[in-house]
Design an enzyme around this catalytic site. Structure first.
Site, short mmCIF file in Angstrom:
data_model
loop_
_atom_site.label_atom_id
_atom_site.label_comp_id
_atom_site.label_asym_id
_atom_site.label_seq_id
_atom_site.Cartn_x
_atom_site.Cartn_y
_atom_site.Cartn_z
N ASP A 141 0.64 -1.26 0.09
CA ASP A 141 0.14 0.01 -0.12
C ASP A 141 0.84 1.32 0.01
O ASP A 141 0.66 2.36 0.53
CB ASP A 141 -0.94 -0.14 1.16
CG ASP A 141 -2.15 0.97 1.11
OD1 ASP A 141 -2.64 1.40 2.05
OD2 ASP A 141 -2.28 1.56 -0.07
N LYS A 144 2.75 3.63 -5.87
CA LYS A 144 2.31 2.57 -6.75
C LYS A 144 3.22 1.98 -7.67
O LYS A 144 3.32 0.96 -8.03
CB LYS A 144 0.97 2.98 -7.39
CG LYS A 144 -0.07 3.58 -6.34
CD LYS A 144 -0.30 2.66 -4.91
CE LYS A 144 -1.12 3.32 -3.95
NZ LYS A 144 -1.30 2.49 -2.68
N ASP A 169 -3.48 -3.03 -2.31
CA ASP A 169 -4.46 -2.13 -2.43
C ASP A 169 -4.24 -1.21 -3.70
O ASP A 169 -3.25 -1.16 -4.44
CB ASP A 169 -4.41 -1.12 -1.15
CG ASP A 169 -5.32 -0.22 -1.04
OD1 ASP A 169 -5.10 0.63 -0.60
OD2 ASP A 169 -6.58 -0.51 -1.29
N ASN A 170 -5.39 -0.56 -4.23
CA ASN A 170 -5.44 0.48 -5.17
C ASN A 170 -5.20 -0.08 -6.60
O ASN A 170 -4.58 0.60 -7.20
CB ASN A 170 -4.29 1.42 -4.87
CG ASN A 170 -4.65 2.22 -3.21
OD1 ASN A 170 -3.92 1.84 -2.54
ND2 ASN A 170 -6.00 2.46 -3.20
N GLU A 199 -11.53 4.15 -0.88
CA GLU A 199 -12.09 4.52 0.55
C GLU A 199 -12.95 5.50 0.89
O GLU A 199 -12.31 6.83 0.22
CB GLU A 199 -10.59 4.54 1.38
CG GLU A 199 -9.27 5.37 1.14
CD GLU A 199 -8.52 4.79 0.20
OE1 GLU A 199 -8.64 3.63 -0.37
OE2 GLU A 199 -7.38 5.21 0.29
N1 LIG Z 1 9.66 2.73 -0.78
C1 LIG Z 1 8.72 3.03 0.20
N2 LIG Z 1 9.33 2.51 1.42
C2 LIG Z 1 8.71 2.79 2.65
N3 LIG Z 1 7.39 3.87 2.53
C3 LIG Z 1 7.02 4.25 1.41
C4 LIG Z 1 7.77 3.71 0.14
N4 LIG Z 1 6.83 4.41 -0.78
C5 LIG Z 1 5.70 5.18 0.03
N5 LIG Z 1 5.75 5.01 1.32
C6 LIG Z 1 4.97 5.59 2.27
O1 LIG Z 1 3.87 4.79 2.18
C7 LIG Z 1 2.64 5.68 2.01
C8 LIG Z 1 2.18 6.01 0.69
C9 LIG Z 1 1.05 5.57 0.06
C10 LIG Z 1 0.78 5.93 -1.34
N6 LIG Z 1 -0.67 5.66 -1.33
C11 LIG Z 1 -1.29 6.35 -2.26
O2 LIG Z 1 -0.98 7.09 -2.95
C12 LIG Z 1 -2.87 6.25 -2.46
C13 LIG Z 1 -3.65 6.97 -2.94
C14 LIG Z 1 -4.76 7.00 -3.13
N7 LIG Z 1 -5.90 7.98 -3.61
O3 LIG Z 1 -5.17 8.94 -4.32
O4 LIG Z 1 -6.96 8.02 -3.75
C15 LIG Z 1 -5.55 5.79 -2.31
C16 LIG Z 1 -4.77 4.98 -1.59
O5 LIG Z 1 -5.44 4.00 -0.82
C17 LIG Z 1 -3.31 5.12 -1.57
O6 LIG Z 1 -2.72 4.13 -0.88
C18 LIG Z 1 3.19 6.98 2.70
O7 LIG Z 1 3.26 6.80 4.21
C19 LIG Z 1 4.70 6.84 2.36
O8 LIG Z 1 5.59 7.78 2.79
MG LIG Z 2 -3.84 2.57 -0.45
#
Ligand SMILES: Nc1ncnc2c1ncn2[C@@H]1O[C@H](/C=C/CNC(=O)c2cc([N+](=O)[O-])cc(O)c2O)[C@@H](O)[C@H]1O
Ligand SMILES: [Mg+2]
Length: 214
Positions: A141, A144, A169-170, A199
């Site tokens: 999650d 993406k 997810d997503n 969500e």
């Molecule tokens: N390589 C990595 N290592 C560790 N932590 C990492 C990482 N890449 C991202 N993260 C962390 O994971 C989370 C990102 C989620 C992206 N979800 C999303 O972009 C997202 C967007 C929507 N939406 O736009 O509707 C809906 C959803 O359910 C979503 O999960 C943030 O807390 C970010 O800091």
């Molecule tokens: Mg998500």
């Protein structure tokens, strides 16, 4: 200075849920996101699909990629049997700080290890640093465009075994086309789609469950 949304989400948890009661923490976050401010938690509808996959699997070793505020961390950890462990990776220090407090408020810190860092750096270190042989269950999650490279990295690091379940997810919104194409066409996975909604909205989204065949 103005507070951040994760800070306001944490305040809502502390105000509207009971310490040590994970279900009340989940309900408080869902209420906040539905009635105050939308946030990118897996949410209640997709969350109940996540619950059923975890309950059916009863995993001992769980990896979560992308903690954010800890909502899905709490959803998963509350269902784990005693002795089971969930490692969750989060590279944003502010989000990690909020998530630690949400997880502690839910009383689940004994089951959860939140690692502050990037999945690409930490997946290769799971064996020597955490003594993990393979994972039983992985929840994806995070960003993406990292789902596919991190899945291939987990394969290459020998962290998946016959029967390991990946739940992503997503897969519709925002969407992960390269990952979907891979798990649905690779002979190493048996994949299926759980249709749901983004969500707290009426937009379509869903979870992809992929079993690694070894
Ligand atoms: N390589 C990595 N290592 C560790 N932590 C990492 C990482 N890449 C991202 N993260 C962390 O994971 C989370 C990102 C989620 C992206 N979800 C999303 O972009 C997202 C967007 C929507 N939406 O736009 O509707 C809906 C959803 O359910 C979503 O999960 C943030 O807390 C970010 O800091
Ligand atoms: Mg998500």
């Amino acid at each position: 200075t103005k507070s951040t949304r994760p800070q306001r989400l944490l305040k809502a948890v502390q105000k509207h849920s009971t310490r040590g009661d994970p279900q009340s923490v989940i309900s408080a976050i869902d209420h906040f996101c539905r009635h105050r401010e939308w946030a990118m938690n897996v949410g209640d509808e997709k969350g109940s699909i996540l619950d059923s996959v975890v309950s059916e699997l009863n995993p001992e070793k769980v990896l979560e990629l992308g903690t954010y505020c800890g909502y899905s961390t709490v959803r998963i950890a509350r269902l784990l049997p005693p002795g089971a462990r969930l490692i969750t990776l989060e590279f944003n220090a502010d989000y990690a700080a909020i998530a630690r407090q949400v997880i502690a408020w839910a009383g689940l810190e004994d089951k959860v290890q939140l690692v502050e860092g990037a999945s690409g750096d930490w997946i290769p270190r799971m064996k020597e640093h955490f003594g993990i042989e393979t994972f039983d269950f992985v929840f994806l999650d995070h960003w993406k465009d990292r789902y596919l490279p991190d899945t291939k990295l987990m394969e290459d690091c020998g962290l998946l075994r016959k029967g390991t379940v990946l739940l992503a997810d997503n897969v519709i919104c925002p969407g992960v086309p390269d990952y979907l194409e891979y798990v649905r066409n690779s002979l190493s996975y048996k994949s299926c789609y759980f249709k749901s909604h983004l969500e707290y909205t009426k937009a379509e989204d869903g979870l992809e469950k992929s079993v690694f065949l070894g």
